[in-house]
Design an enzyme around this catalytic site. Sequence first.
Site, PDB file in Angstrom:
ATOM      1  N   GLU A 558      90.425  52.954  58.860  1.00  0.00           N
ATOM      2  CA  GLU A 558      91.838  53.334  58.716  1.00  0.00           C
ATOM      3  C   GLU A 558      92.049  54.850  58.622  1.00  0.00           C
ATOM      4  O   GLU A 558      92.674  55.362  57.681  1.00  0.00           O
ATOM      5  CB  GLU A 558      92.455  52.637  57.490  1.00  0.00           C
ATOM      6  CG  GLU A 558      92.479  51.116  57.623  1.00  0.00           C
ATOM      7  CD  GLU A 558      93.135  50.424  56.434  1.00  0.00           C
ATOM      8  OE1 GLU A 558      93.496  51.112  55.460  1.00  0.00           O
ATOM      9  OE2 GLU A 558      93.286  49.189  56.481  1.00  0.00           O
ATOM     10  N   GLU A 679      90.012  43.465  58.733  1.00  0.00           N
ATOM     11  CA  GLU A 679      90.655  43.138  57.467  1.00  0.00           C
ATOM     12  C   GLU A 679      91.952  42.389  57.734  1.00  0.00           C
ATOM     13  O   GLU A 679      92.695  42.734  58.655  1.00  0.00           O
ATOM     14  CB  GLU A 679      90.970  44.404  56.651  1.00  0.00           C
ATOM     15  CG  GLU A 679      89.772  45.179  56.152  1.00  0.00           C
ATOM     16  CD  GLU A 679      90.189  46.415  55.359  1.00  0.00           C
ATOM     17  OE1 GLU A 679      91.362  46.455  54.900  1.00  0.00           O
ATOM     18  OE2 GLU A 679      89.370  47.337  55.210  1.00  0.00           O
TER      19      GLU A 679
END
Length: 745
Positions: A558, A679
Site C-alpha cells: 500500500e 488483503e
Amino acid sequence: MLKKKLISALSAAAVVVSMATGAVSTAFAKDTGISGDYTQGTTIKTFLDTDLEGYESITLNYEYNSLVDVPTETFGLLSFDSEWGGWDKTSIGQAEPVIGEVYSSTVSFDTLESSINTGKELYGFNLIADNFGEGSVHLNSVVLNDKQGKEATISGSWTKGTASEMTVTGDTDINVDANAYNIYFSGFSAYGFINPVVDVTVEYSSDIAGEDVFKEATLYYVDNYNTDQEVWTPVEENTYKKVKAGEVTYSYQIDDTCHSFFACFDECTVKEIKIHDKTPDPIDITGSWTKGTESEMISTNQDVWLYAGADNIYVFNLSLKGYLNPTIEVTANYNSIPDNYVQAELYSKGNKIGGDYIPVEETGERTFNFDVSNDLTEFNVCFDRCTITKVKIYDNRTPEAPVISNKTASELTAYMGKAWNLGNALECTTDGTVGETLWNNKFPVSKPLFDTVKASGFDTVRIPVSYMDKIGNEASGYKIEESWLNRVQEVVDLAINAGLLVVIDIHHDGSDDVQGKWIDISSDDFETVQTKFTAVWSQIADKFSGYDQRLMFESMNEIKISGQENASDDAYDKINALNQAFVTAVRNAGGKNTDRVLIIPGYNADINATVNSNFVKPTDNKADRLMLSVHYYDPYDFVLNENGTDFWDEDSELAYLQGQMQKISTFANGLNMPVIIGEYGAMDKDNGLDRETYLNALNRTAELYNIVTAYWDNGFTGIYGFALFNRETNSVTESGEIIISAIMG
C-alpha cells in the site's frame, strides 16, 4: 549393485555446472581425499559399485593451472559394466575457462548408467584426466553426494550361526547380507532425515532366565567393508544389554552420514530392521503445581530431570536432538479471574524464551504452546495465579509438503488455495520500533497456530513484515539485524512445516503516517530510497535462497503519497522503479530465487489505481513468474468504518464487487499476470450474517476469475476485530467458524 534406470543419456557429452562462489558444502557428502595437479591421460581413481552405495552423484571441484587445448574434455568418467564392457565416456570441463577460477561440476550416477551402450548395469567407472592437450589442471576435491533418504524395512528371521534370506521394502537399493555371524546392510542414505533411527526388533526365547542376563545387542558403523582397512565402530557405547524372554525393539539414533552397518545380536531371532526418520516420543511431566509451594511432578522420560520448587518448575538434563519443531505445551488451570495481568512465561538460563504477562478473562483450563530451539537443555516454567497440571515436550512435526518448483505464477495459484494474513505480528511498529508483540497479540507466533490455520482449510499464509529500526545505516550497507531476519525465517519455517505456502513482504516501512517510514515515493532523495530498498531485498532474498516455490515475495504494501488516492505520473514512475528494483535484486541473489514467484502491487494496492496505463510490469529474466497484487476493502463503511453500517446490501453492492473483480482480472490478463487479493475482510460489528454473506460473495466471485484471496486477520477477537483464530489458545473462534465456512464455500 545399482539398479538400472533408463533416463535421458548424456553419453560423451560435456557436463558443465556453474562456477562455485565459495567453499563447497560437505554436508551429506563424502570427500574422497583426491586432489592434486594432473596432465592429460592420467587415470585418477577407479570407483566400483560398492564405493557408490548410498550416493547419487559425484562432484569435482577444480581449476585450471594453464589454458588447455580442449577444455570441454578436461576430465572423463569412463563407465563399465559387470563384464568389464562399455567404457563409455562422460566429459567434464568448461568451454571458456579462466585461470585461477574455481569450477564445480556434478554428474549423477544415473547419467553414467544410462551412458553404457551394452545395456547392462553400471559396475563402476574410471575418473581420468582426459586428453585435453597441453597444460595442466588442479583438482581441489572429489566428493560423493548422498542420495535422498528413503525409509526402509528389512524383514525375515535371522539367528546367529545360520545364514538367512531377508527382504527389503522401501529403499530397495539397500543390500543385505544376513550371514552366519551378523547382518550386514548397506546402500541406504539418511539425507533429509531429521532424526535418523534404526529400530531392530528381536525375540528372545523362553530359555532365557534370570535377572542379570546380558547379551550382545548392538549396531556397528562399518567403514571400508571387506578390505584390510575395515573398521567397526559401535553406534552406542554399551554393546551388551540386559535381556529377558520375549520380543523387544532396540532403537539406535544414527549418524546421518553413514551408509553401512553390522547388526550383531546373540541368542535371539532378528525379525525386523527398520530405518526411518523417527518422530521423538513426547515427554509428559504431570502433577499439580502452584506457585509458592513445592510439589512432586513425574516425567515419562527418566533421563529428563525436574524440580517443582516454590518459584517455578525447573526442567533440565534435556536433549532435543532429532526434533524438527520442538514445542513445549503447558496446561494451566485458572480457578479465579485475576484483577490484573498474570505471568505465563518460559525462561532458560535467566533469559525469557517465550510468553508474556497476559489477561485471564475466564476460569478453567488453558494450554500454552512455546516453540523452542533444538539447543535447549533446560528451562523454567514461570506461571502464577494458576495450577500447572502438565508440561508436554514434543516434536510438533507435520509431514513435509512436496517441493514445488518450475511452476509459472498461474500454475502456482492452484497450490495457493485460500490464503490468510498473519496480521499484527511481525509488522507491528511503535514510534519507528518494530516488535512482534507490540500490539494486541502478546504471544510470539508458534506452529500450533499455523497447524490450526492449515486444518481450517487455508493453504497459504501471507506474513507481513516490517524492518524500520532493524535496518542499519548507509555505512553498514543497510544491513538488517541478524536476530530479526532469523526470527522472520523461524516464522516462515513454522508455516512451511505446517504445510502452508508463504508470502512475505516489506510492510509498514512505507505506510502512510507511520513514524520510521522510509519507502517514501514523495522523497526528494528517491535515489537513496531505491538503493536502500534494493539492499534490503537483496539480503532477504539471500537469506531464503534455498527455499523453493512454496515461498513467495511481495515487494511492498500500500505505497502511496499521503493524501493522493490517485497516482500522478511521477508517483507511478517511482512505484514502477521500486518494483523493478525488487525483481532485479531477488533474481540477482541467485539460488532458488531465480525460480521464485514474485508479487507486484500497483499504487496503494488499489484496484482503480492499479488499472492504469502508467503501471509497468517489471522486466524479468524468468518468464511467467510475476503475480499482480491488489487489496479489496469495499464498501468502506461496511468493512472498515467502526461508525459505519453493519449491513451489507447485496442487491446494490454485488454488482460493484463483480465489476471490480472483472476489471482487475481483465487488466492482469493483458499483462499475463494472475491476481492475488492480498488483503480483504470485514470487521466484526456483531453482524455475523452480513459478514458471512459478503465474504462468501467476494470469494465466489474471485473464484470465477481465478483470483487468489488472502483474508486479513489482526488477531483481535473483540468487536471491530478481524480475528478468525484465538492466538492465545491457537483455536478457531466461534465467529471464525462461520466466516471460514463462508470463505471456503
